[in-house]
Structures are given as C-alpha cells and as structure tokens.
Motif scaffolding. Structure first.
Motif, PDB file in Angstrom:
ATOM      1  N   SER A 118       0.820  -1.214   0.000  1.00  0.00           N
ATOM      2  CA  SER A 118       0.000   0.000   0.000  1.00  0.00           C
ATOM      3  C   SER A 118       0.858   1.272   0.000  1.00  0.00           C
ATOM      4  CB  SER A 118      -0.923   0.012   1.224  1.00  0.00           C
ATOM      5  OG  SER A 118      -0.183  -0.071   2.421  1.00  0.00           O
ATOM      6  N   ASN A 119       2.187   1.123   0.026  1.00  0.00           N
ATOM      7  CA  ASN A 119       3.091   2.278   0.008  1.00  0.00           C
ATOM      8  C   ASN A 119       4.209   2.052  -1.008  1.00  0.00           C
ATOM      9  OD1 ASN A 119       2.393   4.128   2.557  1.00  0.00           O
ATOM     10  ND2 ASN A 119       2.086   1.991   3.119  1.00  0.00           N
ATOM     11  N   PRO A 120       3.898   2.162  -2.317  1.00  0.00           N
ATOM     12  CA  PRO A 120       4.908   1.917  -3.360  1.00  0.00           C
ATOM     13  C   PRO A 120       6.165   2.785  -3.244  1.00  0.00           C
ATOM     14  CG  PRO A 120       2.712   1.999  -4.324  1.00  0.00           C
ATOM     15  CD  PRO A 120       2.570   2.433  -2.903  1.00  0.00           C
ATOM     16  N   PRO A 121       6.066   4.073  -2.849  1.00  0.00           N
ATOM     17  CA  PRO A 121       7.309   4.860  -2.724  1.00  0.00           C
ATOM     18  C   PRO A 121       8.294   4.261  -1.725  1.00  0.00           C
ATOM     19  CG  PRO A 121       5.420   6.323  -2.803  1.00  0.00           C
ATOM     20  CD  PRO A 121       4.883   4.934  -2.658  1.00  0.00           C
ATOM     21  N   LEU A 122       7.781   3.796  -0.583  1.00  0.00           N
ATOM     22  CA  LEU A 122       8.656   3.188   0.418  1.00  0.00           C
ATOM     23  C   LEU A 122       9.231   1.875  -0.107  1.00  0.00           C
ATOM     24  CD1 LEU A 122       9.911   3.053   3.214  1.00  0.00           C
ATOM     25  CD2 LEU A 122       7.770   2.045   4.057  1.00  0.00           C
ATOM     26  N   LEU A 123       8.416   1.084  -0.793  1.00  0.00           N
ATOM     27  CA  LEU A 123       8.883  -0.188  -1.359  1.00  0.00           C
ATOM     28  C   LEU A 123      10.002   0.051  -2.362  1.00  0.00           C
ATOM     29  CD1 LEU A 123       8.692  -3.223  -1.887  1.00  0.00           C
ATOM     30  CD2 LEU A 123       6.821  -2.759  -3.484  1.00  0.00           C
ATOM     31  N   LEU A 124       9.812   1.003  -3.275  1.00  0.00           N
ATOM     32  CA  LEU A 124      10.832   1.269  -4.290  1.00  0.00           C
ATOM     33  C   LEU A 124      12.118   1.800  -3.664  1.00  0.00           C
ATOM     34  CD1 LEU A 124       8.549   0.763  -6.328  1.00  0.00           C
ATOM     35  CD2 LEU A 124       9.370   2.731  -7.617  1.00  0.00           C
ATOM     36  N   ASP A 125      11.987   2.683  -2.677  1.00  0.00           N
ATOM     37  CA  ASP A 125      13.184   3.235  -2.038  1.00  0.00           C
ATOM     38  C   ASP A 125      13.946   2.157  -1.285  1.00  0.00           C
ATOM     39  OD1 ASP A 125      14.412   5.998  -1.620  1.00  0.00           O
ATOM     40  OD2 ASP A 125      14.406   5.226   0.427  1.00  0.00           O
ATOM     41  N   LEU A 126      13.229   1.265  -0.626  1.00  0.00           N
ATOM     42  CA  LEU A 126      13.862   0.169   0.103  1.00  0.00           C
ATOM     43  C   LEU A 126      14.580  -0.781  -0.852  1.00  0.00           C
ATOM     44  CD1 LEU A 126      14.261  -1.163   2.884  1.00  0.00           C
ATOM     45  CD2 LEU A 126      12.102  -2.373   2.525  1.00  0.00           C
ATOM     46  N   LEU A 127      13.932  -1.106  -1.968  1.00  0.00           N
ATOM     47  CA  LEU A 127      14.561  -1.985  -2.963  1.00  0.00           C
ATOM     48  C   LEU A 127      15.785  -1.319  -3.587  1.00  0.00           C
ATOM     49  CD1 LEU A 127      11.431  -3.448  -4.813  1.00  0.00           C
ATOM     50  CD2 LEU A 127      12.976  -4.663  -3.263  1.00  0.00           C
ATOM     51  N   LYS A 128      15.651  -0.029  -3.911  1.00  0.00           N
ATOM     52  CA  LYS A 128      16.759   0.693  -4.554  1.00  0.00           C
ATOM     53  C   LYS A 128      17.973   0.761  -3.643  1.00  0.00           C
ATOM     54  CE  LYS A 128      16.458   5.155  -4.943  1.00  0.00           C
ATOM     55  NZ  LYS A 128      17.692   5.620  -4.228  1.00  0.00           N
ATOM     56  N   ASN A 129      17.767   1.128  -2.386  1.00  0.00           N
ATOM     57  CA  ASN A 129      18.885   1.224  -1.457  1.00  0.00           C
ATOM     58  C   ASN A 129      19.488  -0.142  -1.141  1.00  0.00           C
ATOM     59  OD1 ASN A 129      18.794   4.049  -1.122  1.00  0.00           O
ATOM     60  ND2 ASN A 129      17.128   3.884   0.352  1.00  0.00           N
ATOM     61  N   SER A 130      18.637  -1.169  -1.091  1.00  0.00           N
ATOM     62  CA  SER A 130      19.140  -2.522  -0.846  1.00  0.00           C
ATOM     63  C   SER A 130      20.026  -3.003  -1.995  1.00  0.00           C
ATOM     64  CB  SER A 130      17.966  -3.489  -0.650  1.00  0.00           C
ATOM     65  OG  SER A 130      17.192  -3.122   0.471  1.00  0.00           O
ATOM     66  N   CYS A 131      19.659  -2.648  -3.215  1.00  0.00           N
ATOM     67  CA  CYS A 131      20.493  -2.999  -4.366  1.00  0.00           C
ATOM     68  C   CYS A 131      21.783  -2.181  -4.379  1.00  0.00           C
ATOM     69  CB  CYS A 131      19.725  -2.767  -5.670  1.00  0.00           C
ATOM     70  SG  CYS A 131      18.381  -3.928  -5.983  1.00  0.00           S
TER      71      CYS A 131
ATOM     72  N   HIS B 297       7.733   8.983 -12.848  1.00  0.00           N
ATOM     73  CA  HIS B 297       6.516   9.100 -12.032  1.00  0.00           C
ATOM     74  C   HIS B 297       6.903   9.671 -10.670  1.00  0.00           C
ATOM     75  CE1 HIS B 297       4.348   6.736 -15.028  1.00  0.00           C
ATOM     76  NE2 HIS B 297       5.311   5.855 -14.980  1.00  0.00           N
ATOM     77  N   PRO B 298       6.928  10.980 -10.507  1.00  0.00           N
ATOM     78  CA  PRO B 298       7.406  11.601  -9.270  1.00  0.00           C
ATOM     79  C   PRO B 298       6.665  11.165  -8.015  1.00  0.00           C
ATOM     80  CG  PRO B 298       7.211  13.240 -11.024  1.00  0.00           C
ATOM     81  CD  PRO B 298       6.588  11.982 -11.538  1.00  0.00           C
ATOM     82  N   TRP B 299       5.418  10.716  -8.148  1.00  0.00           N
ATOM     83  CA  TRP B 299       4.672  10.297  -6.955  1.00  0.00           C
ATOM     84  C   TRP B 299       5.258   9.034  -6.338  1.00  0.00           C
ATOM     85  CZ3 TRP B 299       2.149   5.588  -6.440  1.00  0.00           C
ATOM     86  CH2 TRP B 299       2.006   4.832  -7.618  1.00  0.00           C
ATOM     87  N   LEU B 300       6.126   8.343  -7.075  1.00  0.00           N
ATOM     88  CA  LEU B 300       6.771   7.148  -6.554  1.00  0.00           C
ATOM     89  C   LEU B 300       8.027   7.475  -5.735  1.00  0.00           C
ATOM     90  CD1 LEU B 300       6.508   4.712  -9.601  1.00  0.00           C
ATOM     91  CD2 LEU B 300       5.268   4.562  -7.436  1.00  0.00           C
ATOM     92  N   LYS B 301       8.413   8.728  -5.702  1.00  0.00           N
ATOM     93  CA  LYS B 301       9.601   9.126  -4.934  1.00  0.00           C
ATOM     94  C   LYS B 301       9.228   9.323  -3.478  1.00  0.00           C
ATOM     95  CE  LYS B 301      13.391  12.478  -4.821  1.00  0.00           C
ATOM     96  NZ  LYS B 301      14.437  11.423  -4.862  1.00  0.00           N
ATOM     97  N   LEU B 302       9.984   8.691  -2.592  1.00  0.00           N
ATOM     98  CA  LEU B 302       9.698   8.774  -1.166  1.00  0.00           C
ATOM     99  C   LEU B 302       9.982  10.180  -0.648  1.00  0.00           C
ATOM    100  CD1 LEU B 302       8.846   7.147   1.342  1.00  0.00           C
ATOM    101  CD2 LEU B 302      11.276   6.654   1.733  1.00  0.00           C
ATOM    102  N   LYS B 303       9.057  10.735   0.095  1.00  0.00           N
ATOM    103  CA  LYS B 303       9.204  12.081   0.649  1.00  0.00           C
ATOM    104  C   LYS B 303       9.060  12.008   2.156  1.00  0.00           C
ATOM    105  CE  LYS B 303       7.258  14.279  -3.478  1.00  0.00           C
ATOM    106  NZ  LYS B 303       7.034  13.012  -4.209  1.00  0.00           N
ATOM    107  N   PRO B 304       9.761  12.856   2.930  1.00  0.00           N
ATOM    108  CA  PRO B 304      10.655  13.920   2.419  1.00  0.00           C
ATOM    109  C   PRO B 304      11.999  13.360   1.977  1.00  0.00           C
ATOM    110  CG  PRO B 304      10.673  13.893   4.799  1.00  0.00           C
ATOM    111  CD  PRO B 304       9.662  12.855   4.388  1.00  0.00           C
TER     112      PRO B 304
END
Length: 256
Positions: A200-213, A249-256
């Motif tokens: 239910s929180n794609p920005p957090l999921l993408l940021d977690l995957l990106k940093n993990s990689c 898709h800027p809405w996928l970027k985790l803020k702040p």
C-alpha cells in the motif's frame, strides 16, 4: 541557486540513463566472460563501461551543492529520527560527490599525480554511510507504518466474547505459549503486516529496494563484502531502473 538546482535536476535524469548503461555493460561483460566471448568484444564493452562512468562523473559536477541544500531542508524536519538520518545522509552524499569531482579531475588530467585509488575508496566510504542511513530511514518508516496498520486492525476487529488467545507482541515474553509455535505464528503475522504495508506504500517499497540494491556496490568496491562484477552489475542496473521510474513518475519518490 534555483537555476542551478533546475539544471542539476536535468543532469540527474541523464546521469541515471548513463548509470543504467554502465551497469548493463558491467553485467554484459561478466556474461560474455563466462560465455567465453571474443576478447575484442569484451574489451569494447569494458571501454564503453569506462566511458559511461567518466560521463557520469562529469554530469555529477556540482551535485554537492544540491546535497547540501537537501541537508538544509532536512534539518528542519519535525521527526527527530528522520531529521538525523536524512541530514547526515545528505552531508555524506555531499562529501561523496566532492570526492567524485576530484576523482574526475584526476582521470581527465586536470589534477596530475592524483592517487585515484585513494580518492575512489574515500568516495565509496561516504557513499556507503549515506546508503546505511537511507536504509535506516526506510526501516524506521516501515516500522511506523506497521504500528499504524496494527492499531487500525486492532480498532477495526470486533471484541471477542471469549477470553483472548492472541499472541503478545513478543512471542517469547509469555511462558504459557510454547516458544516455537508462538514464534512461527508471530513471524507469519509480522511478514503479512510488512507485505500489506509495502503493497500500500509503493514509494517506500521502491526506495527500500533501490537502497538494498545500491548498498552492494560500495561493499564490493571497498572489499567489505565481495560479490563479483555480475552481481554488482545486476544490482546497479536494477537500482538505476528504479531511480528512472521515480523520475518518470514523481509520486513514486519517497518524501521527504
């Protein structure tokens, strides 16, 4: 300053494309080597990878300014943990970009007799610290969302007419319940909660995957956890694609 930040944002988009190409070359070079491809082809791929790396360094010139501006914004956050993690992370990014700029100057001949290995190791250390803080922030936000979801479920579920048999938050805190079954049920419940929150929180999921990689790249370069060029190439390519996705898709970027 605003003009520079807008220009920097455009450069970052190009840099991400070059980054994806660079790590695709890393992965392709490893695959060709394992497949016994011709040496000339592998040399061409290796040269293309080096050119992509040098071009990225050029596009990152001045990124330290953007990182310092981000640190100035983060220091005013109301949440203490986010304020600490993001501010120090951006400061480490600023130092990483500064070292990277010096390394670019050495590779292009502007600074002669530069110890490139020393500056490369120094830049990757700052990069690693920044990624550790970013992952800490991700885990912290995940924990907050999990607690919120757990409270929502508890409030939503109707009270049971029978005595409660629910497991405690810590499955080992109750001696009445066998340890292993309690631990297994608690882990399944926590895993389901994590999946629900991330879904239910794609920005957090993408940021977690990106940093993990991303974190495997400095770990490999610093020799802390060697994984090989193939794995590094795959991780770098995956994180680059995720970064490009957040720009499209800027809405996928985790803020702040």
């Amino acid at each position: 300053m605003d003009s520079w930040l807008r220009f920097s944002a455009q450069s970052q988009a190009k840099e991400r494309l070059f980054r994806a190409t660079q790590y695709a070359c890393t992965l392709l070079g490893y695959t060709l080597q394992k497949g016994g491809a011709a040496a000339e082809l592998r040399k061409t791929i290796s040269q293309l990878e080096a050119h992509m790396s040098l071009t990225r360094k050029l596009l990152r010139l001045g990124n330290s300014i953007e990182a310092l501006e981000a640190a100035k914004r983060a220091i005013h956050l109301s949440d203490g943990v986010l304020r600490l993690c993001l501010t120090i992370s951006h400061l480490n990014r600023a130092m990483y970009f500064a070292c990277d700029n010096v390394l670019w100057a050495g590779k292009t001949g502007f600074i002669s007799k530069l110890d490139q290995h020393k500056w490369s190791q120094r830049s990757f250390r700052y990069y690693l610290f920044a990624l550790i803080l970013n992952l800490t922030r991700d885990v912290y936000e995940l924990r907050l969302l999990m607690e919120s979801e757990a409270r929502y479920r508890a409030a939503k579920s109707p009270p049971s007419p029978y005595p409660s048999t629910a497991l405690p938050d810590d499955p080992l805190s109750s001696s009445a319940t066998p340890a292993l079954p309690a631990m297994s049920m608690w882990l399944r419940r926590q895993l389901h909660l994590i999946v629900t929150v991330l879904y239910s929180n794609p920005p957090l999921l993408l940021d977690l995957l990106k940093n993990s990689c991303d974190i495997f790249i400095p770990l490999e370069r610093l020799g802390i956890y060697p994984t090989g060029p193939g794995f590094v190439g795959a991780c770098g390519l995956a994180s680059s694609v995720l970064s490009i996705l957040t720009m499209v898709h800027p809405w996928l970027k985790l803020k702040p």
